[in-house]
Scaffold this active site. Sequence first.
Site, PDB file in Angstrom:
ATOM      1  N   HIS A 168     -36.656 -42.687 -46.047  1.00 33.88           N
ATOM      2  CA  HIS A 168     -37.926 -42.783 -46.770  1.00 33.88           C
ATOM      3  C   HIS A 168     -38.497 -44.176 -46.524  1.00 33.88           C
ATOM      4  O   HIS A 168     -37.741 -45.149 -46.482  1.00 33.88           O
ATOM      5  CB  HIS A 168     -37.726 -42.642 -48.287  1.00 33.88           C
ATOM      6  CG  HIS A 168     -37.701 -41.233 -48.792  1.00 33.88           C
ATOM      7  ND1 HIS A 168     -36.868 -40.840 -49.815  1.00 33.88           N
ATOM      8  CD2 HIS A 168     -38.422 -40.134 -48.446  1.00 33.88           C
ATOM      9  CE1 HIS A 168     -37.081 -39.556 -50.081  1.00 33.88           C
ATOM     10  NE2 HIS A 168     -38.014 -39.104 -49.257  1.00 33.88           N
ATOM     11  N   CYS A 264     -37.004 -45.957 -55.944  1.00 32.56           N
ATOM     12  CA  CYS A 264     -36.931 -44.490 -55.933  1.00 32.56           C
ATOM     13  C   CYS A 264     -36.947 -43.902 -57.337  1.00 32.56           C
ATOM     14  O   CYS A 264     -37.396 -42.785 -57.556  1.00 32.56           O
ATOM     15  CB  CYS A 264     -35.627 -44.026 -55.282  1.00 32.56           C
ATOM     16  SG  CYS A 264     -35.423 -44.518 -53.594  1.00 32.56           S
TER      17      CYS A 264
HETATM   18  N1  ARG Z   1     -31.200 -37.845 -52.843  1.00 30.47           N
HETATM   19  C1  ARG Z   1     -32.604 -38.091 -52.780  1.00 30.47           C
HETATM   20  C2  ARG Z   1     -33.149 -37.540 -51.472  1.00 30.47           C
HETATM   21  O1  ARG Z   1     -32.475 -37.585 -50.480  1.00 30.47           O
HETATM   22  C3  ARG Z   1     -32.877 -39.551 -52.881  1.00 30.47           C
HETATM   23  C4  ARG Z   1     -34.324 -39.866 -52.938  1.00 30.47           C
HETATM   24  C5  ARG Z   1     -34.608 -41.317 -52.928  1.00 30.47           C
HETATM   25  N2  ARG Z   1     -35.970 -41.551 -53.145  1.00 30.47           N
HETATM   26  C6  ARG Z   1     -36.726 -42.422 -52.482  1.00 30.47           C
HETATM   27  N3  ARG Z   1     -37.960 -42.588 -52.792  1.00 30.47           N
HETATM   28  N4  ARG Z   1     -36.247 -43.093 -51.445  1.00 30.47           N
HETATM   29  O2  ARG Z   1     -34.236 -37.036 -51.442  1.00 30.47           O
END
Ligand code: ARG
Length: 703
Positions: A168, A264
């Site tokens: 991300h 996050c």
């Molecule tokens: N386990 C979640 C996923 O893989 C974690 C999300 C983390 N969020 C972020 N904005 N980086 O989607």
Amino acid sequence: MTDSIRFLMCSPDHYDVDYVINPWMEGNIHKSSRDRSVEQWQKLYHTLKDHAIVELVKPQKGWPDMVFTANAGLVLDKTVVLSRFYHKERQGEEPYFKEWFESQGFTVHELPKDLPFEGAGDALFDRSGRYLWAGYGFRSELDSHPLIAEWLNIEVLSLRLMDERFYHLDTCFCPLSGGYLLYYPPAFDSYSNRLIEMRIPPEKRIAIEEPDAVNFACNAVNINQTVVMNKVSDNLKARLSEAGFNVIETPLTEFLKAGGAAKCLTLRVTEPIIPDRHATVLIETRTVRMEGHLLDAGLINQALDLIVEGGGSFKVQQFNLGEERQSTSNALIKISAPSHQVMEDIISQLIDIGAVSLDEDIQDAKLEPVTQHGVSPDDFYVTTIYPTEIRVNGEWVQVQKQRMDGAIAVKETPEGIIAQCKLLRDLEVGEKVVVDVAGIRTIRKTESREQRNAPQEFGFMSAGVSSERRVELIVEQVAWELRQIRDRGGKVVVTAGPVVIHTGGAEHLSHLIREGYVQALLGGNAIAVHDIEQAMMGTSLGVDMKQGTAVKGGHRHHLKVINTIRRCGSIANAVEKGLFKSGVMYECVKNNVPFSLAGSIRDDGPLPDTQMDLIKAQQHYTELLQGAEMILMLSTMLHSIGVGNMTAAGVKMVCVDINPAVVTKLSDRGSVESVGVVTDVGLFLSLLVKQLDKLTSRYHLEV
Ligand code: ARG
């Protein structure tokens, strides 16, 4: 407390690592501690509450990642673009987030199905609200960016993520107040890094190292001069404080197990908004058409891989599968790329594999004048070995003198338009050169399943490297071809290195020349020197060719040979004087087979025949290669690759070398007509001569 700033969070009642959708979750299923995650989340919540208002959305059983509210959507003012999760494991969160946004009076935009975008996890405003950085490559699709630009009326800058640990954008990129940027450059491709560097001045870029990056230092919540994050190194802390930021560390290790941290776990729902924004995106889209054995030949995979690896994204708009074994398929592919330049790179590679840019069907090739001798306008189309056509004044014109690594020069003559491949150094002022990728197409033979799958029967079709067992088979095919070409008065060119002589191949190559199988010989100084040394003294680089042992003082032999030939003025003169009576060079002279010896830095002598002006040598090579139907490349990487570059597709090339790397390199040009043989060249030649003799005697019998 700053009243105007508000965040959305979701308490970790149902949080756990239940599945693996990013590398951080691997090995962590059900390994996070309930108590500790609640405690860590509470600590973050209270820290943020000291600085802003924090709203809560109700957690839902069965959706453990809902704590990561950054992925709820992307908010600007009273508008939100709702997330479309890439993984089904999180898609069930969408309706709950939607409900919350609607209850708060947001205008909700929803992306089409199959167009993933993971909200503020993959899109971050610069802190003054002038533009939006948007990530793609893992969770969000590039094609979502134009829609976001339109809905939020903002400029979108697309960044391509390259490291799956930083899947991300908010895991490796964090715009801070005052125009600063905290980020981890290796997470991005080079185009994206350049884009970042163009927008953020060097003194505002805070590039971090891997140890901070893997502690999620970029996954920080920034409220004015405060930055909240999981963990920070002393060094980074110092750099941030120098830039005027106060870092608050709050451990979030339980959430790192799911691949998330401070940022996050939050969604900022009040973003600064400036009135005179404009929707702009650099993203370009184009459509190409492909036709052929798209599935059988793997062409469609190749094309799609090429688009994604090049930093673009695609949508297959049409695919008509050929139903019979013989029938071809065709496809329409829409391509998006984050910039014109990236698009051009992708399209030019697609042209190379035979795609036709649809938008260009009605467009002429773009031409720009040469203004300096030997220098092309920038952005010129780099040629390949494949037959190419360009569109000029509405007509497709065949490009002449096809070769790779050139530019296409276009001249208007009374007889019409002439387009030809030229080396950069040969470009003349007044000519025009094809730039960009419009109005260009290459013609690829459609290769059928039969041809590809039967290399045993006909190796030329396989563009492959042989195994030892296949050597004999290939020898048979090559002999057959040589025989046919000779009988119809065709042309075979040989490039040969000195290894041909060291491995005892001289007598066999001499035989081929004598029997009329070779119409030109290309090599360097060394093959000629060693060949003549063997003819005159029985040694090759001082090694006795019959005994295989070194001759005392033999290492001087080749210099004596060079000296002798120099005295005569040329190899031909020496032959005429009767100074030697056998060997490859002898047969060339005697049989009027033209040869070209191209010099290099390591040459001894050189022989008077060796051309030390490399530009002239390249020209001479090209002349001798004109009209060749087959090229035998015998153990010379340098000359073979040089020749490969000068030669258009369609000429059969047989590359024999004991070093697989050389052979692979040549078959990598991907033309179906080239075949590689990894074997001893002396052995290969002896087998070839034997096989030719067989063919010849059988022929005689039949007559
Ligand atoms: N386990 C979640 C996923 O893989 C974690 C999300 C983390 N969020 C972020 N904005 N980086 O989607």
